[in-house]
Design a protein around this motif. Structure first.
Motif, PDB file in Angstrom:
ATOM      1  N   LEU A 150       0.703  -1.319  -0.019  1.00 13.67           N
ATOM      2  CA  LEU A 150      -0.186  -0.001  -0.157  1.00 13.67           C
ATOM      3  C   LEU A 150       0.898   1.248  -0.002  1.00 13.67           C
ATOM      4  CD1 LEU A 150      -2.847  -1.200   2.594  1.00 13.67           C
ATOM      5  CD2 LEU A 150      -3.121  -0.430  -0.036  1.00 13.67           C
ATOM      6  N   ARG A 151       2.204   1.045   0.217  1.00 18.57           N
ATOM      7  CA  ARG A 151       3.090   2.300   0.142  1.00 18.57           C
ATOM      8  C   ARG A 151       4.155   2.133  -0.576  1.00 18.57           C
ATOM      9  NH1 ARG A 151       6.411   0.844   4.693  1.00 18.57           N
ATOM     10  NH2 ARG A 151       5.256  -0.808   6.223  1.00 18.57           N
ATOM     11  N   THR A 152       4.147   1.349  -1.702  1.00 18.28           N
ATOM     12  CA  THR A 152       4.954   1.017  -2.613  1.00 18.28           C
ATOM     13  C   THR A 152       4.803   1.861  -3.918  1.00 18.28           C
ATOM     14  OG1 THR A 152       5.364  -1.327  -1.863  1.00 18.28           O
ATOM     15  CG2 THR A 152       6.109  -0.983  -4.010  1.00 18.28           C
ATOM     16  N   VAL A 153       5.908   2.405  -4.341  1.00 16.99           N
ATOM     17  CA  VAL A 153       6.136   3.012  -5.527  1.00 16.99           C
ATOM     18  C   VAL A 153       6.925   2.329  -6.626  1.00 16.99           C
ATOM     19  CG1 VAL A 153       5.698   5.129  -4.640  1.00 16.99           C
ATOM     20  CG2 VAL A 153       7.858   4.618  -4.861  1.00 16.99           C
ATOM     21  N   TYR A 154       7.004   2.631  -7.996  1.00 21.86           N
ATOM     22  CA  TYR A 154       7.607   1.937  -8.911  1.00 21.86           C
ATOM     23  C   TYR A 154       8.571   2.822  -9.742  1.00 21.86           C
ATOM     24  CZ  TYR A 154       4.219  -1.462  -7.214  1.00 21.86           C
ATOM     25  OH  TYR A 154       3.461  -2.164  -6.532  1.00 21.86           O
ATOM     26  N   ASP A 155       9.667   2.469  -9.839  1.00 21.62           N
ATOM     27  CA  ASP A 155      11.034   3.228 -10.247  1.00 21.62           C
ATOM     28  C   ASP A 155      11.013   2.323 -11.852  1.00 21.62           C
ATOM     29  OD1 ASP A 155      12.814   4.411 -11.642  1.00 21.62           O
ATOM     30  OD2 ASP A 155      14.499   4.488 -10.078  1.00 21.62           O
ATOM     31  N   LEU A 156      10.621   2.560 -12.889  1.00 19.75           N
ATOM     32  CA  LEU A 156      10.632   1.989 -13.918  1.00 19.75           C
ATOM     33  C   LEU A 156      11.966   2.467 -14.913  1.00 19.75           C
ATOM     34  CD1 LEU A 156       6.782   2.034 -15.235  1.00 19.75           C
ATOM     35  CD2 LEU A 156       7.902   0.521 -13.741  1.00 19.75           C
TER      36      LEU A 156
END
Length: 536
Positions: A62-68
């Motif tokens: 729920l508090r994860t972001v994604y560095d593509l």
């Protein structure tokens, strides 16, 4: 903001990130999961905010972001716990507009947590909770578990009593670490053999790229539940395999091809060894069925069951690796091996279909879905008292009449086979049920290979250079497709960012296809050079 933990993407997320980026930004909300969440009597905005904060602290997803743009692969970054953003809007302030904004705005993957919440109040009292989830982070199983925990937390807070939830054993970062220790090579060897036997684009002879329409219909048939279960029991298979078989026959009828292929959505929780993790662990797997020998439907069911079993046995793989094998096969044949026809079997029991009669509904045209690259998408909803068949179709492969014919034919085929004395051959089923023509279209010619050397252009030079730079390739031919040149699908965001830094705008969707790079370059547009998104 500093991260608590990080890891590569989980394997089940690969499909969803590529599909999300493959759609234009204004259409990406088609993949969002939105729900109006029921609230217990006496629930307040304070109760909801406290419960959501508890869940955010408990579940890292729920508090994860994604560095593509991370090197060498996209990564998931876990942020420190804290209260999630919650929008509060009164009924006097047009809450529908706010809900629409939260639902339709694309998620900023690099910065935004994958949950949006909107509290709708009237006279200071809480009336409704609206939640929007990023499909990259959640599948149906994860949402059901999260919803059960939210139910327990809200009920406890309203009653003023403590609640004891079971401990969280593993998080998505733990799953990614586990997957990093496993080799998918054995499973990929299976898919390599399957892909060699795939038909070319089964819709190629009828595909009309100038048709921009899209169609969507739902057909609810109460008696279909007993029919599909009777066929499944007779052959000792799951009902899902029966619907896979019926879909294969209706595809053969619609396309005139006797070797058909689709993608079957599968969950990989048990195969992952960490089934309790809240994240997305589902993606579609290839399912090809050969009907060239005109088998009876019972044999089609057995073949479908075998394909489903093989898909599950070899399904825990990074989705992009399988798609790269499909791209390589396209280059080898000089024709597109396009499998963009999908099937999803959804068990909705114990809920009711709420009808005792057949119910046909034409839905709104799925224009945003049609931008994501699929040709057909059949959802089979099994209720406690019936079955709903829901089909989305791009007009370029199936018109409105064909959409209705497929759905009604699917239902009629299974209803006819409830009688154990009936076992129609494929050709008989197509003729007797009026599913479609029983003739095969001419085989398409080459549509990928470039017959002449690619013309030089600044856009082509930039694209070839970006592909080589991001993927570490010594040489890239503009006559090759991105995958055939050695490009990896998960690096497409970095390629696009590199192109922007060089002054060109491109899309992941065009690069992910089977067209030569020089043809993709013709679609690029110049833009002011920027380093803001350049790969690190």
């Amino acid at each position: 903001m500093p991260s608590v933990r990080s890891a590569d993407l989980c394997w089940g997320q690969h499909h969803h990130v590529l599909r999300y980026l493959g759609a234009p930004p204004e259409s990406r909300h088609e993949a969002h999961i939105a729900t109006s969440y029921p609230l217990p009597d006496g629930c307040t905005t304070a109760h909801v905010r406290a419960a959501l904060t508890h869940l955010v602290r408990r579940h890292e997803v729920l508090r994860t972001v994604y560095d593509l743009h991370a090197t060498p692969w996209p990564r998931q970054l876990v942020r420190p716990p804290g209260p999630p953003p919650v929008v509060e809007v009164a009924t006097t302030d047009d809450p529908a507009a706010e809900v629409r904004r939260l639902t339709e705005t694309p998620f900023a993957l690099a910065d935004e947590w994958p949950l949006r919440a909107c509290l709708i109040t009237e006279g200071g009292r809480l009336r409704r909770l609206h939640l929007v989830f990023n499909h990259l982070a959640f599948d149906d199983v994860s949402l059901d578990r999260l919803g059960a925990e939210l139910d327990a937390l809200l009920a406890a807070r309203v009653a003023g009593r403590p609640v004891a939830l079971p401990p969280v054993a593993d998080q998505p970062v733990d799953l990614a670490a586990h997957e990093a220790t496993n080799s998918p090579d054995a499973a990929l060897a299976h898919w390599r053999e399957q892909i060699r036997a795939l038909p070319d684009d089964i819709h190629a002879a009828r595909r009309d790229p100038t048709d921009a329409t899209a169609h969507s219909a739902s057909f609810t048939v109460p008696r279909l539940l007993a029919a599909s279960r009777a066929v499944a029991a007779r052959h000792g298979v799951w009902p899902s395999a029966v619907h896979v078989a019926a879909y294969a026959v209706t595809l053969a009828a619609t396309t005139g091809r006797r070797r058909v292929a689709s993608r079957l959505y599968t969950g990989q929780r048990e195969a992952s060894a960490l089934p309790s993790v809240l994240t997305c662990m589902s993606h579609p797997l290839l399912c090809a069925i050969d009907l060239a020998d005109d088998p009876p439907f019972g044999e089609v069911v057995r073949r479908a069951a075998r394909r489903v079993r093989e898909a599950m046995e070899h399904g825990h793989v990074p989705f992009d690796r399988v798609d790269e094998l499909v791209g390589a096969e396209s280059a080898a044949r000089g024709r597109s091996v396009r499998v963009a026809t999908e099937l999803n079997f959804l068990d909705n029991a114990p809920r009711s279909c709420r009808t005792r009669r057949e119910r046909w509904v034409w839905n709104a045209a799925p224009t945003h879905w049609a931008c994501a690259g699929s040709d057909l998408y059949l959802r089979v909803y099994e209720w406690s008292d019936g079955v709903t068949l829901a089909l989305q179709a791009r007009g370029e492969v199936l018109d409105r009449a064909g959409t209705e014919r497929m759905l009604r034919g699917h239902a009629a085929l299974l209803t006819a086979h409830r009688d154990p004395a009936v076992d129609l051959r494929v050709g008989e089923a197509i003729r007797l049920l009026g599913l479609g023509p029983d003739t095969a279209p001419p085989a398409p010619g080459p549509d990928v290979a470039s017959p002449v050397p690619a013309p030089a252009s600044p856009a082509c030079d930039a694209l070839v250079g970006a592909v080589a730079e991001v993927n570490g390739l010594a040489r890239v031919s503009p006559n090759d497709s991105y995958v055939a040149a050695g490009g990896r699908l998960l690096r497409l965001p970095r390629v696009v960012a590199e192109l922007a830094a060089l002054g060109w705008v491109g899309t992941e969707r065009r690069l992910a296809g089977a067209r030569p790079l020089h043809e993709v370059a013709d679609t690029l547009r110049p833009c002011p050079p920027s380093n803001s998104g350049r790969p690190r």
